[in-house]
Scaffold this active site. Structure first.
Site, PDB file in Angstrom:
ATOM      1  N   HIS A 131      45.057  34.719  47.987  1.00 43.27           N
ATOM      2  CA  HIS A 131      44.611  35.998  48.529  1.00 43.27           C
ATOM      3  C   HIS A 131      45.702  36.607  49.402  1.00 43.27           C
ATOM      4  CE1 HIS A 131      40.570  34.569  47.397  1.00 43.27           C
ATOM      5  NE2 HIS A 131      40.230  35.844  47.406  1.00 43.27           N
ATOM      6  N   LYS A 135      43.590  37.932  54.864  1.00 45.04           N
ATOM      7  CA  LYS A 135      42.314  37.235  54.722  1.00 45.04           C
ATOM      8  C   LYS A 135      42.186  36.168  55.792  1.00 45.04           C
ATOM      9  CE  LYS A 135      39.186  35.089  51.396  1.00 45.04           C
ATOM     10  NZ  LYS A 135      38.094  35.983  51.830  1.00 45.04           N
TER      11      LYS A 135
END
Length: 233
Positions: A131, A135
């Site tokens: 990600h 995040k």
């Protein structure tokens, strides 16, 4: 429908754009500095806030009989408490670690593959998720859902981000650039590897799935999942 947005970061702004495109109206944008919330004109709330704010956001909606769609991860220690209040207040609630329609189909593929591989001892499963660097949680909520579904349908007992024991699923979490989200599940033996993979190209799929869930839940009472929304049960 009239929508209240909890969280007005990148996902909130994406939700706003798609909602307007689908002829809905955003009547409240609630962020960390919002002092008071007017629920009088709200049909449904969509929560993509922060782990420390999600429980309060969700339960305040239940108190006002507002259906809630929540995609915030990292708050699930209080999930059962939220469900109990939803039932008590005869509310409506959908939580998903990922609202992407493709990811929810991927969840079902993962379950079926886990069942098929459960008694084939030559293979050991590992997982990897990647990600964007903003995040906050690792592993992702989506990765945890995938791991828990494998555990429920196989002989694995746990997942770990450390060196795994024989009955543990190793999860590797990577944070790179602006990656929306990639999840890989590998079953590896001495002779070959079976892999299934989902790659998100942008965040629009997450927002679209949440809006579809919000449209679906209107007029309903109870605790549901994306399996209900997509008729995958």
């Amino acid at each position: 429908m009239n929508i209240a947005l909890f969280g007005y970061g990148k996902m909130g702004k994406m939700l706003e754009k798609l909602a307007v495109d689908r002829s809905h109206k955003i009547v409240a944008k609630i962020d960390k500095d919002t002092a008071a919330i007017d629920f009088s004109n709200v049909d449904v709330a969509i929560d993509f806030s922060t782990p420390d704010a999600a429980f309060q956001n969700i339960t305040s909606c239940f108190e006002k009989n507002i259906p809630v769609i929540s995609g915030t991860t990292g708050w699930l220690a209080k999930y059962d408490e939220a469900l109990a209040l939803c039932v008590q207040k005869k509310g409506a609630f959908i939580y998903a670690s990922n609202f992407s329609l493709g990811v929810n189909i991927f969840f079902e593929l993962n379950i079926q593959l886990a069942k098929m591989m459960a008694h084939i001892e030559q293979y050991h499963v590992t997982m990897e998720e990647t990600h964007h660097t903003q995040k906050l949680d690792a592993p992702s909520g989506t990765a945890i859902t995938l791991a828990e579904d494998i555990i429920e349908n196989s002989g694995y007992a746990n997942w770990t981000m450390k060196e795994p024991q024989t009955n543990e699923i190793a999860i590797t979490a990577k944070r790179e650039g602006n990656v929306p989200g990639t999840h890989r599940i590998n079953y590896k033996s001495a002779v070959d590897t079976i892999e299934i993979k989902h790659t998100a190209h942008n965040r629009e799929g997450f927002a679209l799935g949440a809006l579809i869930a919000a449209e679906w839940i209107l007029g309903k009472t109870g605790v549901f999942s994306m399996k209900d929304v997509l008729n995958l049960k």
